[in-house]
Motif scaffolding. Structure first.
Motif, mmCIF file in Angstrom:
data_model
loop_
_atom_site.group_PDB
_atom_site.id
_atom_site.type_symbol
_atom_site.label_atom_id
_atom_site.label_comp_id
_atom_site.label_asym_id
_atom_site.label_seq_id
_atom_site.Cartn_x
_atom_site.Cartn_y
_atom_site.Cartn_z
ATOM 1 N N MET A 297 0.837 -1.187 0.000
ATOM 2 C CA MET A 297 0.000 0.000 0.000
ATOM 3 C C MET A 297 0.877 1.244 0.000
ATOM 4 O O MET A 297 1.937 1.256 0.612
ATOM 5 C CB MET A 297 -0.897 0.029 1.246
ATOM 6 N N LYS A 298 0.375 2.257 -0.639
ATOM 7 C CA LYS A 298 1.066 3.542 -0.639
ATOM 8 C C LYS A 298 0.816 4.250 0.695
ATOM 9 O O LYS A 298 -0.125 3.923 1.432
ATOM 10 C CB LYS A 298 0.567 4.407 -1.794
ATOM 11 N N ALA A 299 1.649 5.231 0.981
ATOM 12 C CA ALA A 299 1.588 5.941 2.263
ATOM 13 C C ALA A 299 0.201 6.504 2.538
ATOM 14 O O ALA A 299 -0.334 6.355 3.643
ATOM 15 C CB ALA A 299 2.629 7.057 2.285
ATOM 16 N N ASP A 300 -0.390 7.154 1.549
ATOM 17 C CA ASP A 300 -1.712 7.745 1.765
ATOM 18 C C ASP A 300 -2.761 6.672 2.039
ATOM 19 O O ASP A 300 -3.690 6.888 2.825
ATOM 20 C CB ASP A 300 -2.117 8.648 0.607
ATOM 21 N N GLN A 301 -2.611 5.505 1.455
ATOM 22 C CA GLN A 301 -3.558 4.410 1.704
ATOM 23 C C GLN A 301 -3.405 3.857 3.123
ATOM 24 O O GLN A 301 -4.396 3.543 3.775
ATOM 25 C CB GLN A 301 -3.351 3.292 0.674
ATOM 26 N N VAL A 302 -2.167 3.742 3.594
ATOM 27 C CA VAL A 302 -1.919 3.267 4.955
ATOM 28 C C VAL A 302 -2.548 4.233 5.958
ATOM 29 O O VAL A 302 -3.252 3.818 6.894
ATOM 30 C CB VAL A 302 -0.400 3.121 5.233
ATOM 31 N N LEU A 303 -2.307 5.510 5.753
ATOM 32 C CA LEU A 303 -2.827 6.500 6.698
ATOM 33 C C LEU A 303 -4.356 6.604 6.620
ATOM 34 O O LEU A 303 -5.024 6.734 7.654
ATOM 35 C CB LEU A 303 -2.167 7.855 6.463
ATOM 36 N N THR A 304 -4.916 6.521 5.428
ATOM 37 C CA THR A 304 -6.373 6.553 5.302
ATOM 38 C C THR A 304 -7.003 5.346 5.986
ATOM 39 O O THR A 304 -8.031 5.480 6.662
ATOM 40 C CB THR A 304 -6.789 6.621 3.814
ATOM 41 N N ALA A 305 -6.395 4.184 5.835
ATOM 42 C CA ALA A 305 -6.911 2.984 6.511
ATOM 43 C C ALA A 305 -6.886 3.178 8.027
ATOM 44 O O ALA A 305 -7.828 2.781 8.731
ATOM 45 C CB ALA A 305 -6.095 1.752 6.113
ATOM 46 N N HIS A 306 -5.842 3.805 8.533
ATOM 47 C CA HIS A 306 -5.772 4.036 9.975
ATOM 48 C C HIS A 306 -6.749 5.125 10.402
ATOM 49 O O HIS A 306 -7.318 5.058 11.494
ATOM 50 C CB HIS A 306 -4.339 4.348 10.422
ATOM 51 N N HIS A 307 -6.965 6.117 9.544
ATOM 52 C CA HIS A 307 -8.008 7.113 9.819
ATOM 53 C C HIS A 307 -9.353 6.405 9.978
ATOM 54 O O HIS A 307 -10.147 6.761 10.859
ATOM 55 C CB HIS A 307 -8.121 8.135 8.681
ATOM 56 N N ASP A 308 -9.603 5.421 9.125
ATOM 57 C CA ASP A 308 -10.860 4.667 9.207
ATOM 58 C C ASP A 308 -10.988 3.945 10.546
ATOM 59 O O ASP A 308 -12.075 3.888 11.127
ATOM 60 C CB ASP A 308 -10.982 3.666 8.060
ATOM 61 N N VAL A 309 -9.877 3.398 11.045
ATOM 62 C CA VAL A 309 -9.882 2.745 12.359
ATOM 63 C C VAL A 309 -10.239 3.762 13.439
ATOM 64 O O VAL A 309 -11.086 3.499 14.305
ATOM 65 C CB VAL A 309 -8.501 2.096 12.658
ATOM 66 N N LEU A 310 -9.611 4.927 13.389
ATOM 67 C CA LEU A 310 -9.877 5.969 14.384
ATOM 68 C C LEU A 310 -11.329 6.440 14.323
ATOM 69 O O LEU A 310 -11.997 6.577 15.351
ATOM 70 C CB LEU A 310 -8.929 7.153 14.180
ATOM 71 N N ARG A 311 -11.828 6.662 13.104
ATOM 72 C CA ARG A 311 -13.227 7.089 12.955
ATOM 73 C C ARG A 311 -14.174 6.020 13.473
ATOM 74 O O ARG A 311 -15.185 6.327 14.110
ATOM 75 C CB ARG A 311 -13.526 7.418 11.487
ATOM 76 N N GLY A 312 -13.849 4.757 13.220
ATOM 77 C CA GLY A 312 -14.681 3.655 13.702
ATOM 78 C C GLY A 312 -14.717 3.585 15.221
ATOM 79 O O GLY A 312 -15.782 3.369 15.815
ATOM 80 N N LEU B 33 -11.198 15.429 14.764
ATOM 81 C CA LEU B 33 -10.472 14.414 14.005
ATOM 82 C C LEU B 33 -10.961 14.379 12.561
ATOM 83 O O LEU B 33 -10.153 14.250 11.630
ATOM 84 C CB LEU B 33 -10.627 13.035 14.648
ATOM 85 N N HIS B 34 -12.265 14.509 12.375
ATOM 86 C CA HIS B 34 -12.819 14.500 11.014
ATOM 87 C C HIS B 34 -12.207 15.630 10.187
ATOM 88 O O HIS B 34 -11.812 15.427 9.035
ATOM 89 C CB HIS B 34 -14.344 14.630 11.045
ATOM 90 N N HIS B 35 -12.117 16.812 10.767
ATOM 91 C CA HIS B 35 -11.529 17.946 10.042
ATOM 92 C C HIS B 35 -10.082 17.656 9.674
ATOM 93 O O HIS B 35 -9.645 17.902 8.544
ATOM 94 C CB HIS B 35 -11.627 19.227 10.875
ATOM 95 N N HIS B 36 -9.334 17.111 10.611
ATOM 96 C CA HIS B 36 -7.924 16.795 10.364
ATOM 97 C C HIS B 36 -7.781 15.755 9.255
ATOM 98 O O HIS B 36 -6.984 15.931 8.328
ATOM 99 C CB HIS B 36 -7.272 16.297 11.656
ATOM 100 N N THR B 37 -8.539 14.679 9.351
ATOM 101 C CA THR B 37 -8.416 13.620 8.341
ATOM 102 C C THR B 37 -8.885 14.111 6.970
ATOM 103 O O THR B 37 -8.315 13.740 5.944
ATOM 104 C CB THR B 37 -9.169 12.339 8.756
ATOM 105 N N PHE B 38 -9.903 14.964 6.955
ATOM 106 C CA PHE B 38 -10.371 15.529 5.689
ATOM 107 C C PHE B 38 -9.261 16.350 5.042
ATOM 108 O O PHE B 38 -9.001 16.221 3.836
ATOM 109 C CB PHE B 38 -11.617 16.393 5.918
ATOM 110 N N GLU B 39 -8.619 17.209 5.827
ATOM 111 C CA GLU B 39 -7.532 18.037 5.300
ATOM 112 C C GLU B 39 -6.412 17.171 4.730
ATOM 113 O O GLU B 39 -5.872 17.464 3.655
ATOM 114 C CB GLU B 39 -6.973 18.963 6.385
ATOM 115 N N GLU B 40 -6.054 16.135 5.463
ATOM 116 C CA GLU B 40 -4.989 15.262 4.973
ATOM 117 C C GLU B 40 -5.425 14.515 3.717
ATOM 118 O O GLU B 40 -4.700 14.496 2.713
ATOM 119 C CB GLU B 40 -4.569 14.262 6.050
#
Length: 160
Positions: A1-16, A103-110
């Motif tokens: 996975m690319k870096a952005d995919q790894v971080l997005t997947a972890h964002h999903d864990v945090l949001r969950g 957190l939503h605002h932060h993850t959206f910006e990223e």
């Protein structure tokens, strides 16, 4: 996975985790404690892998680093409020929702702004960085030092 995919997947864990926490009721004290503590661990790991690996890698292609660091501080402040609010307090869910919003605002910006900028690094570099992020995330997840940091942070936030 690319870096952005790894971080997005972890964002999903945090949001969950935040979603699960917000859906608990005042009488689900044990569930709230477990989810709150899991969220604290995951946020610590996430912040560390971004600060150690991702942000330095995108420093030259993204002007959003100052914003990202400021948002990390906001998340830490809101997390401190959640940690200090008794899990059986009716305001607990309100505080969790406020953290979720931050957190939503932060993850959206990223995800919408910083990650597209990171693509300037090239596919090969994003793949390499993705591997590094995954390895470090797994390492921190198993780390006794990280467990100690989380325990100390949990104790400190509750005492202040």
């Amino acid at each position: 996975m690319k870096a952005d995919q790894v971080l997005t997947a972890h964002h999903d864990v945090l949001r969950g985790l935040l979603r699960q926490l917000a859906e608990t009721t005042d009488d689900q004290v044990a569930d709230r404690r477990r989810l709150r503590d899991q969220l604290l661990r995951e946020l610590e790991v996430h912040t560390q892998i971004e600060d150690e690996l991702f942000y330095p890698a995108v420093r030259d292609v993204s002007p959003l680093l100052s914003l990202a660091h400021a948002e990390h501080r906001q998340i830490d402040e809101q997390l401190a409020t959640v940690m200090r609010t008794p899990v059986d307090d009716p305001e607990f869910v309100t505080e969790v929702r406020m953290l979720s919003s931050t957190l939503h605002h932060h993850t959206f910006e990223e995800e919408q702004r910083m990650f597209p900028q990171a693509h300037a690094l090239g596919e090969e570099r994003l793949e390499q960085l993705g591997r590094q992020l995954q390895e470090r995330q797994e390492e921190l997840g198993r780390s006794g030092a990280m467990r100690l940091i989380v325990r100390l942070k949990r104790m400190t936030l509750k005492l202040v």
